[in-house]
Design a protein around this motif. Structure first.
Motif, PDB file in Angstrom:
ATOM      1  N   LEU A   1     -60.392   0.713 -15.662  1.00  0.00           N
ATOM      2  CA  LEU A   1     -59.130   0.268 -15.067  1.00  0.00           C
ATOM      3  C   LEU A   1     -59.148   0.494 -13.550  1.00  0.00           C
ATOM      4  N   ALA A   2     -59.574   1.706 -13.138  1.00  0.00           N
ATOM      5  CA  ALA A   2     -59.621   2.017 -11.707  1.00  0.00           C
ATOM      6  C   ALA A   2     -60.647   1.138 -10.995  1.00  0.00           C
ATOM      7  N   GLU A   3     -61.766   0.865 -11.666  1.00  0.00           N
ATOM      8  CA  GLU A   3     -62.787   0.020 -11.026  1.00  0.00           C
ATOM      9  C   GLU A   3     -62.280  -1.408 -10.828  1.00  0.00           C
ATOM     10  N   THR A   4     -61.520  -1.890 -11.789  1.00  0.00           N
ATOM     11  CA  THR A   4     -60.925  -3.221 -11.640  1.00  0.00           C
ATOM     12  C   THR A   4     -59.997  -3.257 -10.429  1.00  0.00           C
ATOM     13  N   TRP A   5     -59.157  -2.227 -10.342  1.00  0.00           N
ATOM     14  CA  TRP A   5     -58.248  -2.158  -9.191  1.00  0.00           C
ATOM     15  C   TRP A   5     -59.028  -2.007  -7.888  1.00  0.00           C
ATOM     16  N   LEU A   6     -60.122  -1.261  -7.935  1.00  0.00           N
ATOM     17  CA  LEU A   6     -60.892  -1.061  -6.703  1.00  0.00           C
ATOM     18  C   LEU A   6     -61.428  -2.403  -6.181  1.00  0.00           C
ATOM     19  N   ARG A   7     -61.883  -3.255  -7.090  1.00  0.00           N
ATOM     20  CA  ARG A   7     -62.376  -4.572  -6.649  1.00  0.00           C
ATOM     21  C   ARG A   7     -61.261  -5.365  -5.974  1.00  0.00           C
TER      22      ARG A   7
ATOM     23  N   THR B   1     -58.623  -7.290  -0.986  1.00  0.00           N
ATOM     24  CA  THR B   1     -57.421  -7.364  -0.144  1.00  0.00           C
ATOM     25  C   THR B   1     -57.667  -6.761   1.234  1.00  0.00           C
ATOM     26  N   LEU B   2     -58.353  -5.592   1.247  1.00  0.00           N
ATOM     27  CA  LEU B   2     -58.551  -4.894   2.527  1.00  0.00           C
ATOM     28  C   LEU B   2     -59.829  -5.343   3.229  1.00  0.00           C
ATOM     29  N   GLN B   3     -60.553  -6.238   2.603  1.00  0.00           N
ATOM     30  CA  GLN B   3     -61.817  -6.718   3.153  1.00  0.00           C
ATOM     31  C   GLN B   3     -62.790  -5.582   3.433  1.00  0.00           C
ATOM     32  N   VAL B   4     -62.890  -4.705   2.434  1.00  0.00           N
ATOM     33  CA  VAL B   4     -63.846  -3.591   2.488  1.00  0.00           C
ATOM     34  C   VAL B   4     -64.962  -3.903   1.490  1.00  0.00           C
ATOM     35  N   PRO B   5     -66.233  -3.769   1.880  1.00  0.00           N
ATOM     36  CA  PRO B   5     -67.317  -4.049   0.934  1.00  0.00           C
ATOM     37  C   PRO B   5     -67.269  -3.080  -0.253  1.00  0.00           C
ATOM     38  N   TYR B   6     -67.202  -3.622  -1.460  1.00  0.00           N
ATOM     39  CA  TYR B   6     -67.093  -2.814  -2.671  1.00  0.00           C
ATOM     40  C   TYR B   6     -68.268  -1.847  -2.806  1.00  0.00           C
ATOM     41  N   ASP B   7     -69.458  -2.293  -2.431  1.00  0.00           N
ATOM     42  CA  ASP B   7     -70.621  -1.427  -2.647  1.00  0.00           C
ATOM     43  C   ASP B   7     -70.775  -0.359  -1.567  1.00  0.00           C
ATOM     44  N   ARG B   8     -69.927  -0.385  -0.564  1.00  0.00           N
ATOM     45  CA  ARG B   8     -69.956   0.690   0.441  1.00  0.00           C
ATOM     46  C   ARG B   8     -69.008   1.831   0.069  1.00  0.00           C
ATOM     47  N   VAL B   9     -68.149   1.585  -0.888  1.00  0.00           N
ATOM     48  CA  VAL B   9     -67.205   2.626  -1.319  1.00  0.00           C
ATOM     49  C   VAL B   9     -67.969   3.724  -2.071  1.00  0.00           C
ATOM     50  N   ASN B  10     -67.658   4.971  -1.785  1.00  0.00           N
ATOM     51  CA  ASN B  10     -68.355   6.078  -2.437  1.00  0.00           C
ATOM     52  C   ASN B  10     -67.830   6.279  -3.858  1.00  0.00           C
ATOM     53  N   HIS B  11     -68.724   6.111  -4.830  1.00  0.00           N
ATOM     54  CA  HIS B  11     -68.268   6.177  -6.211  1.00  0.00           C
ATOM     55  C   HIS B  11     -68.171   7.610  -6.744  1.00  0.00           C
ATOM     56  N   GLY B  12     -68.779   8.556  -6.040  1.00  0.00           N
ATOM     57  CA  GLY B  12     -68.528   9.964  -6.358  1.00  0.00           C
ATOM     58  C   GLY B  12     -67.081  10.315  -6.025  1.00  0.00           C
ATOM     59  N   GLU B  13     -66.631   9.821  -4.884  1.00  0.00           N
ATOM     60  CA  GLU B  13     -65.232  10.036  -4.477  1.00  0.00           C
ATOM     61  C   GLU B  13     -64.282   9.406  -5.493  1.00  0.00           C
ATOM     62  N   LEU B  14     -64.644   8.191  -5.946  1.00  0.00           N
ATOM     63  CA  LEU B  14     -63.811   7.539  -6.962  1.00  0.00           C
ATOM     64  C   LEU B  14     -63.741   8.407  -8.220  1.00  0.00           C
TER      65      LEU B  14
ATOM     66  N   GLY C   1     -63.260   3.013   4.885  1.00  0.00           N
ATOM     67  CA  GLY C   1     -64.280   2.298   4.122  1.00  0.00           C
ATOM     68  C   GLY C   1     -64.426   2.815   2.700  1.00  0.00           C
ATOM     69  N   SER C   2     -63.817   3.976   2.389  1.00  0.00           N
ATOM     70  CA  SER C   2     -64.016   4.537   1.058  1.00  0.00           C
ATOM     71  C   SER C   2     -62.775   5.290   0.546  1.00  0.00           C
ATOM     72  N   GLY C   3     -62.327   6.284   1.326  1.00  0.00           N
ATOM     73  CA  GLY C   3     -61.262   7.160   0.831  1.00  0.00           C
ATOM     74  C   GLY C   3     -59.969   6.413   0.522  1.00  0.00           C
ATOM     75  N   VAL C   4     -59.507   5.590   1.474  1.00  0.00           N
ATOM     76  CA  VAL C   4     -58.234   4.911   1.280  1.00  0.00           C
ATOM     77  C   VAL C   4     -58.338   3.837   0.184  1.00  0.00           C
ATOM     78  N   PRO C   5     -59.398   3.004   0.177  1.00  0.00           N
ATOM     79  CA  PRO C   5     -59.522   2.065  -0.952  1.00  0.00           C
ATOM     80  C   PRO C   5     -59.586   2.780  -2.304  1.00  0.00           C
ATOM     81  N   ASN C   6     -60.345   3.874  -2.390  1.00  0.00           N
ATOM     82  CA  ASN C   6     -60.408   4.610  -3.653  1.00  0.00           C
ATOM     83  C   ASN C   6     -59.037   5.148  -4.053  1.00  0.00           C
ATOM     84  N   PHE C   7     -58.329   5.702  -3.069  1.00  0.00           N
ATOM     85  CA  PHE C   7     -56.995   6.221  -3.356  1.00  0.00           C
ATOM     86  C   PHE C   7     -56.091   5.111  -3.884  1.00  0.00           C
TER      87      PHE C   7
ATOM     88  N   VAL D   1     -52.168   0.102   5.461  1.00  0.00           N
ATOM     89  CA  VAL D   1     -52.834  -0.252   4.206  1.00  0.00           C
ATOM     90  C   VAL D   1     -51.870  -0.099   3.030  1.00  0.00           C
ATOM     91  N   LEU D   2     -51.099   0.966   3.034  1.00  0.00           N
ATOM     92  CA  LEU D   2     -50.144   1.176   1.931  1.00  0.00           C
ATOM     93  C   LEU D   2     -49.137   0.023   1.885  1.00  0.00           C
TER      94      LEU D   2
END
Lengths: 548, 548
Positions: B253-259, B264-277, B302-308, B342-343
């Motif tokens: 569910l979270a991964e779907t939302w992350l995509r 929306t934010l034009q952040v590359p999905y594969d640059r997001v840290n998945h450990g943080e997720l 690039g990672s923290g805010v999209p993951n959040f 972003v919010l």
């Protein structure tokens, strides 16, 4: 919020009735613990390191301190029922009850702590403590360990800097109790200033608890509480000569000497404050073997010093030697020189040889800078009392140690170097950093290596990379190699004989003597070298890349 | 010197097993006490005042704090047998045994203490405490009272300054435990920061002991302990919707939302840290009602805010609202504005109105200066965590209160205004200073008067002299007159109902609201007027002349 009178005011003894400091931590340690527990990671092996990133006071070293208190904390670490109940009351009510049952079982019995001996010189990025054990417990210990190490190491280092400035011969008295962060801040200040190189404290409880030698004489309030009319109020004050039986009326004796002193020093007799004289006489009668004069309540040269000399010479006539003279205001160096001159004059004039060398004690907001000036101009000072600028460390009031995860399953997976047991998900190998100190006469480099690496040996060349300063390996050959850390805590027990405070103090001075003056310089020191092995360097680089 | 393991390391609990702080003082208090006793002056009536000479931080006011702890100390004040024995062991052996017998009888039963209520605004030279009683006892109390008042008042004042800068609406979180002077320093910091205007502390023990609301979420170590491979290690993580029974597998569910968020934010999905997720997911599952994200472990935007946002939107889909987002590094104001943007984007794009107003919390070495800049530039910050710069008070790490004799037989004799009982040598009259506050809407002057003087009344003109600023009387007419001090301790008992900590905090804000903005300005405040009556002025002048 109703708080009982007992609840919020135990006169600085908030910690009085507790056997554990387990709640003396940040709340987020418990929310993180719950996160780990919910993810089934509570027993995952982890290693954290406690270190600082920059040496304090823009200096080149720090003294490690607080280890003994950390070990005592670990020994008693567990959460008692009222503490668990409090946690349940403030954490979200949606948390599972089973977590609190788990917390009831938590203690430090699976924790291993290694450290350099307390009082060792330590450097930025080299761990002061390495803490290994189950992830949840290692995490819970963070804040308390930081709280016990940070200020202790900071004030010990500050004290060591004052000691270096003052040289080995001056006596240094810590008197910061009233300026510290409450009662326990004051006790910590006294204890760790002693480790750092102070001789004495004014703090009686620190003397009682830690065996630190205590010193103290009189304050201005004592002198001011006497007036010239005082002698009519109280019974005649007499003193027996050291080798005689017949008590002598001390007031006329001191007054006779005062007239002679005033004549010698060419000070008008009627300008001398006779309340101050009464105060000195009362103190001399109370402490004939330990007479000390605080001479700056009124005019130092016009009253305090003549009164002191008069009382000290009267005592001398009865066989007693005064032990010191103290100034607590003004230009300390200049005044000490003037006082020394007077003491020499009296010594010669009244043929009392020991009088010329009566110790002079000073205190007046002494700071690193003012002490440096005092020492540069040469001085006649024997004893220096330092309070505020010692205990509050105004040049840098916090050491800023951090506590960082250096190894966990997550970390190790990133590194991709360990195998996992597929059923328990625990790593099959477990590695840690080893800290070594290279010496060539003096210490010249601290090296961090992996535990699996063969340890460098004395006389053998080794390739190292200076941490954060170069990507290119360099080769060094130590003439001696010390293993910096020992295991201090294992299986719930302290596993080294712990030194006394005096032994820690001696170790600190010995440790400092292994450091070159260039690194010890208080301003602009030459940075001490901290390095890693090639293998650790590559691991750290990988880790750094993978987390970007 | 052999010190047992128990003796020097109780894990910060040095004060643990004592019922009295009577030894937590400077040694010279006892040598002076002996001097008084030998001169027969131990029961002579005396009065001391505890005050500071300059307002801290170059400001125009301080908040008085520590009174409750002083009263608790006084209530328990006496020397117990082991303490007497220790004193005998460190003081000169020539001292008379009878003195120690006398010390055994000493307590605070004849001490009277008056003070402004804890949390009041106070000014230089106006006493925070007045302490009356037998000379020897009043003297013995000095250092402990100073130690209990100095830091408490300093950090409460520092907290009040931060509160004034932040305005009334921001939430302020004290998180200085690891930077304070050991365990008790940390507790004092939490307690008195709360009085000064902070809302919360991270210090769990302070919460438990004092009822201060505690807060905390996660540290970077929590985030870093998760890796992208983490999800394979642990059982599937599921979460029940708020109003449903069927648990949902949260990771997909979270991964779907992350995509969606990344698009929306034009952040590359594969640059997001998945450990943080993984870390955020674990925390969301642990605290679905209280999800908080710490977003600066890797790349914030690039990672923290999209993951959040992904995890918060996934939670939202299940009926839960995230409660906050936290940044602990970098340019806090700029980052908060970017995060808010972003919010808002997510709020609009995914039609989740509450998302735009998720509280943003920041912490990163926030100081007075950096907070002032944050506030000036406007910001989107809701919660501010402050540690080091709150608890160590780097702008002035010590308040510097002093404790001075203001009345004793000696003093009064100098003034020549009291008669003595010829047989007991005690004064027949006994006078003290009275402290008043003049108001005209706001407070504009504190006045010290003699007790024997008729108190000034509201609406009546009174002649006063500004202390240390003029030799010429001026006339003022207050519209209201407050008696500043109340008697808090008498006959060995606390004689006022003591307020709760929350009541003290409220009193502090009410007290501050009576002070004009010109006096409250953090830099270059207009000095508040402190004055004396003509009669007291002449007495002080006499006294000053007679002691020259």
């Amino acid at each position: 919020m109703a708080i009982s009178q007992d609840g919020w005011g135990r006169g600085g003894m908030a910690l009085g009735r507790r056997d554990s400091l387990a709640l003396l931590t940040d709340l987020y340690q418990f929310t993180m613990a719950y996160g780990y527990w919910r993810a089934g990671r509570q027993r995952e092996p982890a290693e954290f390191e406690l270190f600082f990133r920059r040496c304090p006071f823009q200096g080149g070293f720090a003294l490690s301190a607080g280890l003994g208190e950390c070990l005592a904390f670990l020994r008693g670490f567990r959460l008692r029922e009222p503490e668990i109940e409090y946690l349940q009351s403030v954490l979200p009510s949606t948390m599972e009850k089973a977590f609190f049952d788990y917390l009831r079982t938590v203690d430090a019995s699976e924790i291993t702590v290694s450290s350099a001996p307390e009082g060792s010189i330590v450097f930025a990025t080299v761990p002061l403590l390495q803490v290994k054990g189950p992830l949840l417990v290692v995490q819970l210990l963070e804040t308390t360990l930081l709280s016990l190490v940070n200020y202790a190491s900071l004030v010990a280092t500050n004290a060591a800097r004052f000691r270096m400035l003052a040289g080995p011969d001056k006596k240094l008295l810590e008197l910061g109790l009233r300026r510290a962060q409450g009662p326990d801040g004051g006790l910590s200040a006294s204890k760790y200033s002693y480790i750092g190189g102070f001789d004495w404290t004014s703090n009686v409880l620190a003397g009682n608890l830690y065996g630190i030698p205590v010193r103290g004489t009189v304050a201005h309030s004592y002198v001011m509480s006497f007036t010239s009319a005082m002698e009519v109020l109280f019974p005649m004050q007499t003193l027996k000569p050291l080798d005689g039986d017949e008590p002598v009326d001390f007031l006329p004796l001191a007054e006779t000497w005062l007239r002679q002193v005033c004549q010698t020093l060419q000070v008008p007799y009627d300008r001398v404050n006779h309340g101050e004289l009464a105060a000195f006489i009362s103190y001399a009668i109370a402490f004939p073997h330990n007479f000390y004069g605080l001479v700056d309540t009124y005019s130092i040269m016009g009253s305090g010093v003549p009164n002191f000399c008069a009382v000290a010479l009267a005592l001398n006539q009865l066989g007693y030697h005064a032990v010191g003279i103290r100034v607590d205001s003004g230009d300390l160096g200049k005044q000490a020189r003037e006082i020394r001159q007077v003491l020499r004059t009296c010594s010669a004039n009244f043929q009392v040889p020991w009088f010329a060398t009566i110790p002079i004690a000073v205190s007046n907001d002494v700071s690193e800078r003012s002490l440096e000036e005092l020492m540069q101009e040469g001085n006649e000072i024997d004893i220096i009392g330092i309070g505020t600028n010692l205990v509050t460390c105004p040049l840098q009031p916090s050491l800023g140690c951090v506590y960082k995860v250096t190894s966990s399953v997550g970390y190790s997976l990133t590194r991709g170097i360990i195998a996992l047991n597929p059923s328990t998900h625990t790593p099959l190998t477990w590695e840690a950093n080893v800290c070594l100190r290279f010496l060539a006469g003096l210490a010249f480099m601290d090296l961090m290596a992996l535990e699996e690496e063969p340890p460098p040996r004395a006389g053998q060349e080794v390739a190292v990379l200076l941490l954060g300063r170069s990507e290119v390996a360099r080769r060094v050959t130590p003439t001696a190699v010390e293993i910096l850390h020992r295991t201090y805590f294992k299986d719930g027990q302290v596993c080294q004989a712990l030194p006394s405070l005096l032994e820690i103090k001696s170790h600190a001075q010995a440790s400092l003597s292994m450091l070159s003056p260039a690194h010890k310089r208080l301003q602009d020191p030459e940075p001490y070298q901290v390095a890693v092995t090639e293998k650790l360097h590559f691991l750290l680089s990988d880790l750094s890349r993978s987390s970007q």
